[in-house]
Write a protein that holds these residues in place. Structure first.
Motif, mmCIF file in Angstrom:
data_model
loop_
_atom_site.group_PDB
_atom_site.id
_atom_site.type_symbol
_atom_site.label_atom_id
_atom_site.label_comp_id
_atom_site.label_asym_id
_atom_site.label_seq_id
_atom_site.Cartn_x
_atom_site.Cartn_y
_atom_site.Cartn_z
ATOM 1 N N LEU A 40 -19.414 57.648 20.901
ATOM 2 C CA LEU A 40 -18.847 58.989 21.061
ATOM 3 C C LEU A 40 -17.607 59.011 21.955
ATOM 4 O O LEU A 40 -16.674 59.789 21.737
ATOM 5 C CB LEU A 40 -19.888 59.921 21.711
ATOM 6 N N ALA A 41 -17.603 58.177 23.000
ATOM 7 C CA ALA A 41 -16.580 58.321 24.051
ATOM 8 C C ALA A 41 -15.140 58.092 23.565
ATOM 9 O O ALA A 41 -14.258 58.874 23.943
ATOM 10 C CB ALA A 41 -16.910 57.407 25.224
ATOM 11 N N PRO A 42 -14.860 57.067 22.743
ATOM 12 C CA PRO A 42 -13.451 56.886 22.364
ATOM 13 C C PRO A 42 -12.891 58.100 21.617
ATOM 14 O O PRO A 42 -11.789 58.565 21.923
ATOM 15 C CB PRO A 42 -13.487 55.636 21.471
ATOM 16 N N GLU A 43 -13.673 58.640 20.675
ATOM 17 C CA GLU A 43 -13.177 59.809 19.921
ATOM 18 C C GLU A 43 -13.008 61.018 20.826
ATOM 19 O O GLU A 43 -12.043 61.767 20.721
ATOM 20 C CB GLU A 43 -14.165 60.167 18.812
ATOM 21 N N THR A 44 -13.966 61.208 21.730
ATOM 22 C CA THR A 44 -13.897 62.368 22.624
ATOM 23 C C THR A 44 -12.699 62.228 23.575
ATOM 24 O O THR A 44 -12.053 63.221 23.926
ATOM 25 C CB THR A 44 -15.216 62.503 23.409
ATOM 26 N N SER A 45 -12.385 60.995 23.965
ATOM 27 C CA SER A 45 -11.204 60.778 24.822
ATOM 28 C C SER A 45 -9.935 61.174 24.081
ATOM 29 O O SER A 45 -9.001 61.718 24.692
ATOM 30 C CB SER A 45 -11.081 59.309 25.219
ATOM 31 N N ILE A 46 -9.895 60.895 22.780
ATOM 32 C CA ILE A 46 -8.691 61.278 22.011
ATOM 33 C C ILE A 46 -8.559 62.800 22.016
ATOM 34 O O ILE A 46 -7.456 63.341 22.166
ATOM 35 C CB ILE A 46 -8.746 60.738 20.563
ATOM 36 N N GLN A 47 -9.685 63.482 21.887
ATOM 37 C CA GLN A 47 -9.621 64.963 21.917
ATOM 38 C C GLN A 47 -9.050 65.441 23.253
ATOM 39 O O GLN A 47 -8.256 66.382 23.307
ATOM 40 C CB GLN A 47 -11.012 65.562 21.727
ATOM 41 N N ALA A 48 -9.441 64.761 24.344
ATOM 42 C CA ALA A 48 -8.921 65.159 25.665
ATOM 43 C C ALA A 48 -7.417 64.901 25.746
ATOM 44 O O ALA A 48 -6.669 65.696 26.320
ATOM 45 C CB ALA A 48 -9.663 64.401 26.758
#
Ligand SMILES: CC(C)(COP(=O)(O)OP(=O)(O)OC[C@H]1O[C@@H](n2cnc3c(N)ncnc32)[C@H](O)[C@@H]1OP(=O)(O)O)[C@@H](O)C(=O)NCCC(=O)NCCSC(=O)C[C@@H](O)CCCCCCCCCCCCC(=O)O
Ligand SMILES: NC(=O)c1ccc[n+]([C@@H]2O[C@H](COP(=O)([O-])OP(=O)(O)OC[C@H]3O[C@@H](n4cnc5c(N)ncnc54)[C@H](O)[C@@H]3O)[C@@H](O)[C@H]2O)c1
Length: 528
Positions: free
Chosen positions: A226-234
């Motif tokens: 989950l974290a890499p995609e969520t970082s892109i959203q940030a």
């Protein structure tokens, strides 16, 4: 953190929390108090921030994550530093990682030793740089490099960081001494251009395609995480929103990840890996005292190059082997190969006068029976299913199979019933976990962490699920025990389902975390 007054109207704030100056509540409060002292003392003109023991800071104290939501209040400190009217210079030695780099990004200047490493490795822990990292880094080095560093979590050396613009100065001498000299040189320079929070992210004409490519890349490179995609959203928020809204989005996304099961699992893995490196075999286990265990039968899955050899070894040792091969052609080749190898061995032994007992070599029959009826799967248009044509891919249930199965059940006295996905998952995983508890109880495995790290490193268990023993703790040991008891009652012929004593002992304590298992269950009864 310590506060020191230095000559030339300077103050030094030194983070001290061995071994890596991780940001605990005490350290964060110390930084804050030091900054307030320096700001309210009109004789202080500039502040240098550094870390004790040749390390700047390895970021948030990971062991405190279960107690709080890190990042949220520390982000406020990072913003406060940027807004100060006195220059704050980070002097980096060793590492500036995660919250450590975020602290440095809040400072107006960053000076580092040539051997220092900086980075935002949060994704490896299932979280994102939640103390402004996703909002400040793109303002400093642009979106493409921020995407690379934040989604991979890879740290960079000082030289690369200097080229990227993360660092202002790289030296081979003591960064604190250099920062002291440097602070005096920049006293009269305006601070506004150094405040990243007031800058905008450098714009690019193809921002949309940069982000869609980044999403596609991480989905391929880190499937399920989950974290890499969520970082892109940030990072998208950094581009699309003003700073004060971007940081709200970062906080929201950070909280979402921190609460996800993945963050808990990956943080467990961080400490599990570290402890496994330090462990030696259980004190009772030793090659000197170990004796071989009896093996009554062996199963071999796949009769390719390895499977044939393995089946042969056991067969030669007179141990019954059951081998399963899914490819009928391979099965034919393997049957011939194994038979001829066994015959060669037999004739060698007969020539040498040694007796040879024909080993039992059994193959699972159901796939054979389908093949014997000309049902070779997709290639013949029939197998377990009926296909639209030979080599076709569209399959549908075949009434022939129902008939075949009902005869098979009659022959083997099996009762038909539907089996839920849940039962399949539980019977497979809980029997595996049960074996894990058994070998812990026997002292064959040194710790639950060792079993988990072996599964993550060698058996493709998803890292973000922590390993089978961690998984047992997330399900709850009493639940695992209850389910095993249920399945064992239903299937008394499957010994793997009989709950191990070790699991029973632990479940009697509720659901203790893996790190407490060994102290609660007592010393293992070694079979080694
Ligand atoms: C740093 C390393 C590169 C060092 O590697 P090396 O090989 O030299 O050594 P080891 O890996 O063996 O480590 C030595 C030792 O140190 C422990 N350790 C390392 N890093 C941490 C850490 N960050 N926290 C805790 N402990 C750490 C390690 O376990 C070893 O211990 P042992 O007992 O086994 O000797 C390498 O270690 C490394 O890469 N570390 C991880 C770096 C990392 O991932 N950093 C990112 C952390 S996440 C983060 O920073 C989030 C931020 O974006 C946002 C949060 C900002 C700050 C929030 C402030 C929190 C306030 C806390 C509130 C507490 C509430 C309360 O207490 O109630
Ligand atoms: N060949 C080596 O030197 C070597 C060395 C070390 C480890 N390995 C590992 O051992 C394993 C087997 O290697 P190999 O060289 O024998 O491979 P292989 O391709 O020669 O044989 C694998 C066999 O398994 C069968 N198979 C696949 N899925 C199956 C299933 N679900 N049920 C039953 N049969 C199934 C295939 O049809 C095939 O015949 C691999 O994981 C490989 O990485 C191989």
């Amino acid at each position: 953190a310590e506060y020191l007054r230095l000559p030339h109207s300077l103050a030094l704030i030194r983070l001290r929390n061995p071994p890596v100056n991780a940001l605990s509540l005490a350290v964060v409060n110390g930084i804050r108090e030091g900054l307030q002292k320096a700001m309210s003392d009109h004789t202080i003109k500039a502040i240098v921030v550094c870390g004790a023991n040749d390390k700047f800071c390895a970021g948030a104290d990971i062991s405190s994550f279960s107690r709080s939501s890190p990042g949220i209040s520390f982000g406020v400190v990072v913003d406060e530093i940027q807004r100060y009217e006195k220059p704050v210079v980070a002097a980096i030695r060793g590492v500036a990682l995660g919250g450590g780099l975020e602290l440095a990004l809040g400072c107006h200047y960053r000076i580092a030793h040539a051997e220092a490493r900086v980075g935002l490795p949060e994704v490896a822990l299932g979280i994102l740089p939640g103390a402004r990292g996703t909002q400040l880094l793109p303002r400093l080095i642009g979106v493409p490099m921020s995407l690379d560093l934040i989604t991979s979590g890879r740290p960079v050396g000082a030289d690369e960081a200097l080229k990227l613009g993360i660092l202002d100065v790289v030296i081979n001498s003591d960064p604190v001494e250099e920062a002291v000299k440097f602070s005096q040189e920049i006293l009269d320079k305006p601070l506004e251009p150094r405040r990243l929070l007031n800058k905008s992210v450098p714009s690019l004409p193809n921002m949309d395609s940069i982000f869609s490519e980044a999403f596609a890349k991480v989905q391929k490179q880190y499937p399920g995480f989950l974290a890499p995609e969520t970082s892109i959203q940030a990072l998208q928020a950094a581009v699309n929103l003003p700073y004060k809204l971007g940081i709200k989005e970062e906080e929201k996304l950070a909280l979402y990840l921190q609460k996800s099961g993945q963050a808990r699992a990956l943080q467990y893995v961080f400490f599990a890996e570290s402890s496994v490196h330090k462990q030696s075999p259980p004190s009772v286990a030793s090659w000197q005292t170990a004796s071989p265990q009896p093996i009554s039968s062996v199963g071999v899955l796949g009769l390719g190059t390895m499977g044939r050899g393995i089946a042969m070894c056991f067969a030669k040792a007179g141990i019954p082997v059951v081998a399963v091969e899914s490819d009928p052609k391979q099965l034919e080749i393997a049957k011939k190969a194994v038979t001829s190898m066994l015959e060669r061995e037999a004739s060698k032994m007969q020539q040498s006068g040694r007796a040879w007992t024909k080993p039992t070599l059994t193959f699972s029959s159901s796939a054979d029976m389908l093949c014997e009826s000309g049902r070779f799967g997709q290639k013949t248009g029939k197998g377990w299913y009926q296909y639209d044509k030979p080599l076709g891919r569209v399959h549908r249930p075949d009434p022939w199979l129902s008939e075949f199965l009902s005869q098979y059940r009659e022959t083997h006295h099996l009762e038909s019933r539907s089996i839920s996905q849940e039962e399949i998952l539980e019977r497979c995983l809980y029997s595996l976990i049960n074996e894990g508890f058994r070998i812990l109880g026997e002292g064959i495995a040194a710790s639950p962490e060792q079993i988990d790290i072996i599964y993550l490193s060698g058996y493709g268990w998803p890292r973000y699920r922590g390993g089978p023993m961690f998984y047992a703790a997330t399900v709850g040991l009493p639940v695992v025990l209850e389910k095993l008891q249920k399945y064992y009652t239903q299937n008394p012929d499957v010994p793997q389902l009989e709950p191990s004593d070790y699991l029973k002992k632990l479940a009697a304590h509720g659901n203790p975390p893996p790190k407490d298992w060994q102290s609660l269950a007592g010393p293992p009864g070694s079979k080694l």
